[in-house]
Design an enzyme around this catalytic site. Structure first.
Site, short mmCIF file in Angstrom:
data_model
loop_
_atom_site.label_atom_id
_atom_site.label_comp_id
_atom_site.label_asym_id
_atom_site.label_seq_id
_atom_site.Cartn_x
_atom_site.Cartn_y
_atom_site.Cartn_z
N ASP A 231 1.17 -0.98 -0.14
CA ASP A 231 0.35 0.45 0.00
C ASP A 231 0.95 1.15 0.17
O ASP A 231 2.38 0.77 -0.47
CB ASP A 231 -1.02 -0.08 1.41
CG ASP A 231 -2.38 0.83 0.89
OD1 ASP A 231 -2.17 1.62 0.25
OD2 ASP A 231 -3.53 -0.25 0.59
N HIS A 262 -4.01 6.31 2.79
CA HIS A 262 -4.73 5.34 2.37
C HIS A 262 -3.96 4.26 3.16
O HIS A 262 -4.39 2.91 4.01
CB HIS A 262 -4.57 4.27 1.34
CG HIS A 262 -5.32 3.41 0.64
ND1 HIS A 262 -4.68 2.66 -0.29
CD2 HIS A 262 -6.62 3.49 -0.14
CE1 HIS A 262 -5.62 1.39 0.15
NE2 HIS A 262 -6.80 2.27 -0.20
N SER A 405 -10.71 -1.43 -0.17
CA SER A 405 -9.28 -1.96 0.40
C SER A 405 -9.54 -2.34 2.08
O SER A 405 -8.74 -3.23 2.68
CB SER A 405 -8.12 -0.87 0.88
OG SER A 405 -8.88 0.01 1.45
#
Lengths: 917, 199
Positions: A231, A262, A405
């Site tokens: 990520d 994120h 995600s």
């Protein structure tokens, strides 16, 4: 604030359509107790007492919940209701007071008591523009019961209750029957509670919903499992992560921290499950930073990072962001290599929903566990991609959305939890993990398999299956029932008949026995003679080698000639034997084999008359564009590639359903026009075709039409000057993408139809029109240039989109197309691709050589410094020139404030530049 | 005061302009060069970057007897064990080693490998890389490899792991990010990236 949370759907991608599923209790009535849902909780230390929760609901008379479109104050809500009910005479109503801490704040609902004439006033209420819906008020009753379940002999304790006898578990969907005459066998319980669930009322922990807590309470001390998170990185001092073993950076930015959020968000999800790590003290978390803060990433970064993951012997790898580029062979090969090295890869399906055909690579690969999203109500989340694995598009970008995600992250952690609890770690591999997840998944009701994949995750069952797992092969879907709706949509929407195009169903073979396998002999079709199995012809093709862990089995079903005028249901099964080299077998007998059956059930009808049969030309619609095909609607500039392709079951689904409901039978032609018998079909349908036509095809089509075949053509825009303008620079491949054709290949179509004196123009039109009371929008398309005089043309005057207007539209698009001739930045080396000008807020990522990790992090800044030094010098220079001329023209008197404007002006000149840094 | 008057001179402005122009052009050019050099990572770089590799090469006769073998797990039909034997999966012994007596197995095979050290089959690449005489080549590579690979090669512990890691496709194997430089011979144990084939 997003109230909806995302749960998990395990998706499976095959190369073609089929995504199968496993249901929960089925006809085989596994010994596993089904009440393992929210209704039953295990007491933590597994005493003999079981806590039972029961819910019951009833409608409260005269009380209704009025839901509004937004959040309003109490006064506004009351005003809305009274204004809505003003017209209804003599209604006795009042607002039920709710005294709670929330009543001071705006709310989106109101409870109203309506004593008389409720029906009509409800209708009036619903007509109010601010009122979304009106529903009856319900009362929920919960009862707690402690039962002493230990007395009935069957101990509910861990070992006996959870570890079941799964030795007979043959495939992912156990098949113990020899006959399919029990028709009910094809139907499944959905596992959905019939009573009202409290999930909406009491938001609970994600882990709890997934029953991970029960698993944790069972107290496993698994040995270390290595989890890799791919990520945007994670900051070092994250409080929740004591188990972070290593953080590596594979991007060109010299940081390990997450600048985007994120990665940290994803980390937060893991943090909610950190108890699991407590049970596996040796577990390790490896953070791979493969996305920059601008969410830029390159295949080459992944290649190097994946190599490192293989070297580090990672067990579970979570890639929460998927790209669309299945044509990216180096990447696809590398994912295979990863799984072949026993790395279990969990990837998000994509956020391109609710469109069909939008699964993203790598989640669509057979050996990867793909994740979609559902909410607490088991509705598939709108953002979740669905549809057949089309393996379509070619332009890569990053799909980053937090929700999916998160789903994928949760699943990784659960997979990790599962792996750490399994006693025999040798048996955990990508295939067995996927088999367990598939076999345990609960099917969602009312949703077809392309949308739901295998259904909703059921962790406890997956755990239980894994712990008694015996290496074997399984099929997914585990049966083919073309009569089952809506699960088998679109197959179930149309019965098959003699003479029709064969129905091809792609089945994935998962092989838990080893990374490679092969199919022994040939799959055998065994018709059930009492069930008319001999009316069906079945042919199969399959992968010669099952590697890694998986392969495909394409089942082609057609009707035998003797059933040309027969109607009924036919059944049989396909038997497949898979063999793998025995690896961990001490006896060294050579090979392990596993035989699975694939039941097949189809509905046959007599061949319909010619006039009712329509053929959809898929052959000339590109499903896997090898080049750049722009969108049909030119206004959709953000996603310029038409990577979804056209298919009657995906984006033309509505048309298909309409045709079916009108009694037509629609078949798909996947071969050249020369390959079908036109005397069997009434109409050939060509929609947005992008391919060219061979001369033989044109000749044959002309002959067919003379013999009574109808032809319907939907064309689209085609304009060379627009096509030249819509080219764009792809950052990922560092290439210019030029469209190969417009929305449709009009020149090819004109070739085809010129013999009848017809032609399309290269104009561009848009506008609204109405046809048979049906309002339509004509997005971008051409006009009819030529038509025979005796023909009938139904015309409508539309707005000329005008090429110039469109050109402007595309020129100002900051992410796309720049004119090759007017490139702003210097371009010295001839082989370097052209660069686009930087706009504020964008990174200069085009310049980064792939795969350079540390070192070149300040590339874009470095690139722009001389540029701005130069500009700055020019500004200073021009300022002095102006000063000079001013000083000359004015008498020589010094102004004291002359320094400030200088300073100010310099500042003003510099500000816009600094944005770029 | 003096400064201001000085700036009004035309030649001073000219000099300022010329200097900034020169700086601009030279930086741009330098940037170009650096970009290009970075793309070919494995070519000789500044010699001050050394990977601190800790690989132990086993010298002498590599056909020693060991009880347990690691092997290249992933192969579709072939496997290479840590002694450099390539064999078919069916000839793999329980301890992970290739059965040296099986007709299919042979040691240090370079089948399908080109002169530049790139092979079309991964298992043969690993086997070829395990040849004792490849050691100087690998050491040279490790000394000169770009820091971009330091994560990977710092973690490698011995000759076998090095060969497994080196032979995999990597950022060096691709052009335009999504195509192999040479799809026929993409597994390289040598120093140079695969030969660049036109698309």
């Amino acid at each position: 604030m997003i109230v909806r949370l995302c749960l998990l759907v395990a998706f499976l991608g095959g190369r073609l359509p089929l995504v199968g599923t496993e249901e929960d209790s089925g006809p085989f009535s596994t010994p596993f107790p089904s009440p393992l849902n929210a209704d039953a909780l295990l007491s933590p230390n597994c005493s003999q007492l079981t806590l039972k929760l029961d819910f019951s609901t009833k409608v409260v008379k005269h009380e209704y919940i009025v839901a509004f479109n937004g959040y309003f104050t109490a006064k506004a809500r009351s005003d809305f209701i009274s204004s809505a009910l003003r017209d209804v005479d003599a209604v006795n109503w009042r607002i039920v007071r709710r005294d709670n801490p929330a009543s001071d704040y705006p709310s989106d609902f109101e409870v109203v008591e309506i004593r008389q004439d409720a029906r009509s006033s409800l209708l009036t209420l619903q007509d109010h523009p601010y009122i979304k819906r009106v529903t009856p008020q319900r009362m929920v009753l919960r009862s707690l019961k402690l039962t002493d379940s230990g007395t009935d002999g069957a101990s509910p304790c861990n070992d006996t209750r959870w570890v079941q006898k799964w030795q007979s578990w043959q495939s992912s969907r156990p098949l113990r029957r020899t006959s399919l005459s029990l028709g009910s066998g094809f139907w499944h319980a959905t596992g959905r509670h019939s009573s009202r669930r409290l999930l909406r009322a009491i938001p609970r922990h994600v882990a709890q919903i997934l029953q991970a807590d029960v698993l944790w309470q069972m107290g496993h001390t698994g040995s270390g499992v290595k989890v890799a998170v791919f990520d945007t990185g994670l900051s070092e001092k994250h409080p929740h992560f004591k188990n972070v073993k290593e953080r590596t950076n594979w991007t060109n930015e010299k940081t390990l921290d997450d600048g985007l959020g994120h990665g940290t968000f994803v980390a937060g999800v893991i943090a909610s499950m950190r108890e699991c790590q407590g049970f596996a003290p040796d577990s390790e978390l490896h953070i791979f930073r493969v996305f920059t803060n601008n969410q830029v990433s390159y295949t080459s970064w992944f290649l190097d990072a994946f190599n490192y993951a293989i070297l580090k012997k990672i067990d579970v790898l979570n890639l929460s962001i998927g790209g669309p580029d299945f044509m990216d062979h180096p990447f696809v090969d590398k994912v295979w290599e990863l799984t072949a090295n026993k790395v279990i890869m969990v990837s998000a399906i994509g956020n391109d929903g609710p469109l069909y055909g939008t699964l993203n690579n790598p989640a669509d690969q057979m050996d990867v566990i793909g994740v979609g999203g559902i909410d607490f109500e088991d509705n598939i989340a709108r953002f979740s991609s669905r549809g057949m694995t089309t393996w379509v598009r070619s332009h890569a970008g990053c799909q980053a959305s937090t929700c999916l995600s998160m789903a994928s992250e949760s699943l990784s952690m659960l997979v990790f939890c599962l792996s750490s609890t399994v006693l025999n770690r040798e048996l955990v591999n990508p295939a067995s993990m996927k088999q367990a997840l598939i076999a345990s998944a609960r099917r969602l009701p009312g949703v077809n398999m392309f949308e739901q994949g295998h259904g909703k995750l059921d962790l406890l069952r997956a755990y239980q299956i894994l712990n008694s797992y015996k290496p074997q092969a399984s099929l997914s879907p585990s049966y083919i029932d073309l009569t089952e709706c809506p699960y088998m949509w679109p197959y179930c929407s149309q019965p098959i008949y003699y003479g029709g195009m064969p129905t091809i169903v792609n089945v994935t073979i998962l092989n838990g026995m080893g990374v490679t396998g092969r199919i022994v002999d040939k799959p055998i079709w065994q018709p059930y003679l009492p069930q008319n199995g001999d009316y069906v012809d079945v042919a199969v093709s399959y992968s010669p080698v099952l590697w890694p862990w998986a392969g495909y089995l394409a089942v082609s079903i057609s009707v035998a000639k003797k059933a040309a005028s027969w109607e009924g249901v036919a059944q049989g099964h396909v038997m497949v034997t898979v063999a793998s080299p025995a690896e961990n077998d001490v006896s060294n007998s050579g090979e392990m084999t596993s035989t699975v059956k694939l039941p097949v059930k189809v509905k046959i009808v007599p061949t319909p008359p010619r006039s009712k049969r329509i053929l959809w030309d898929q052959y000339h619609n590109l499903r896997y564009p090898p080049g750049y095909f722009p969108r049909d609607n030119l206004r959709m500039k953000n996603d310029p590639l038409d990577w979804n392709g056209d298919h009657i079951h995906t984006n033309f689904r509505d048309m298909y359903q309409h045709l079916r409901s009108m009694g037509y039978f629609v078949e798909v032609l996947g071969a050249p026009i020369t390959c079908f018998d036109a005397s069997q079909y009434g109409t050939l349908l060509m929609v947005d075709s992008e391919e060219e036509y061979f001369p033989e095809e044109i000749t044959k089509l002309r002959r067919d039409i003379d013999n009574g075949l109808s032809l319907i053509i939907f064309s689209d825009w085609y304009n060379t000057s627009v096509m030249r303008k819509v080219k764009f620079y792809d950052e990922n491949t560092r290439q210019w993408w030029m469209p190969d054709t417009g929305g449709a290949n009009v020149p090819a179509l004109n070739d085809l139809i010129s013999v009848w004196g017809m032609a399309f123009s290269d104009g561009l039109y848009e506008g609204d029109f109405t046809m048979a009371d049906h309002d339509m929008y004509y997005a971008s398309g051409c006009s009819i240039a030529r038509f025979p005089e005796d023909g009938i043309v139904i015309a409508q005057t539309l707005k000329d989109q005008g090429t110039r207007h469109l050109l402007n539209l595309w020129k100002h698009q900051k992410l796309l197309s720049v004119d090759m001739d007017k490139v702003v930045l210097p371009n010295v080396r001839p082989y370097r691709p052209q660069v686009r000008p930087l706009s504020p807020g964008e990174s200069g990522a085009w310049d980064i050589p792939g795969g350079i990790m540390p070192g070149r992090y300040n590339q874009e800044v470095g690139q722009t410094i001389p540029m701005f030094a130069f500009l700055g010098a020019m500004v200073v220079l021009s300022f002095f020139v102006v000063q000079l001329t001013k000083a000359k023209s004015k008498p020589k008197r010094r102004k004291p404030r002359v320094k400030r404007p200088l300073y100010l002006q310099q500042q003003q000149q510099q500000t816009p530049h600094s944005v770029n840094y | 005061m003096v400064f201001r008057r000085l700036l009004r001179k035309r030649w001073v402005l000219g000099v300022v302009f010329a200097l900034s122009l020169i700086y601009f052009l030279s930086s741009t050019l330098k940037q170009e060069e650096r970009t290009i050099r970075d793309r070919t990572l494995l070519e000789a770089r500044d010699s001050d970057h050394h990977i601190q590799w800790k690989i132990k090469f086993i010298l002498g006769n590599s056909s020693r007897q060991i009880s347990q073998c690691r092997n290249s797990i992933q192969g579709k039909s072939l496997l290479t064990d840590e002694l450099g034997y390539v064999c078919e999966r069916k000839d793999l012994l329980v301890n992970g080693c290739c059965n040296v007596n099986a007709p299919s197995s042979s040691q240090h095979v370079c089948t399908s490998c080109l002169a530049n050290g790139c092979c079309s089959i991964y298992e043969f690449c690993v086997s070829c890389c395990l040849q004792p005489d490849k050691q100087p080549l690998l050491e040279r590579f490790l000394n000169r490899a770009a820091e971009g690979f330091q994560n990977l090669f710092n973690a490698v512990e011995d000759h076998f792991e090095l060969c497994l890691a080196k032979c995999r496709t990597s950022s060096q194997s691709v052009q335009h990010e999504n195509t192999y430089r040479n799809p026929q011979a993409k597994y390289c144990y040598g120093e140079s990236p695969p030969e660049l084939l036109p698309i």
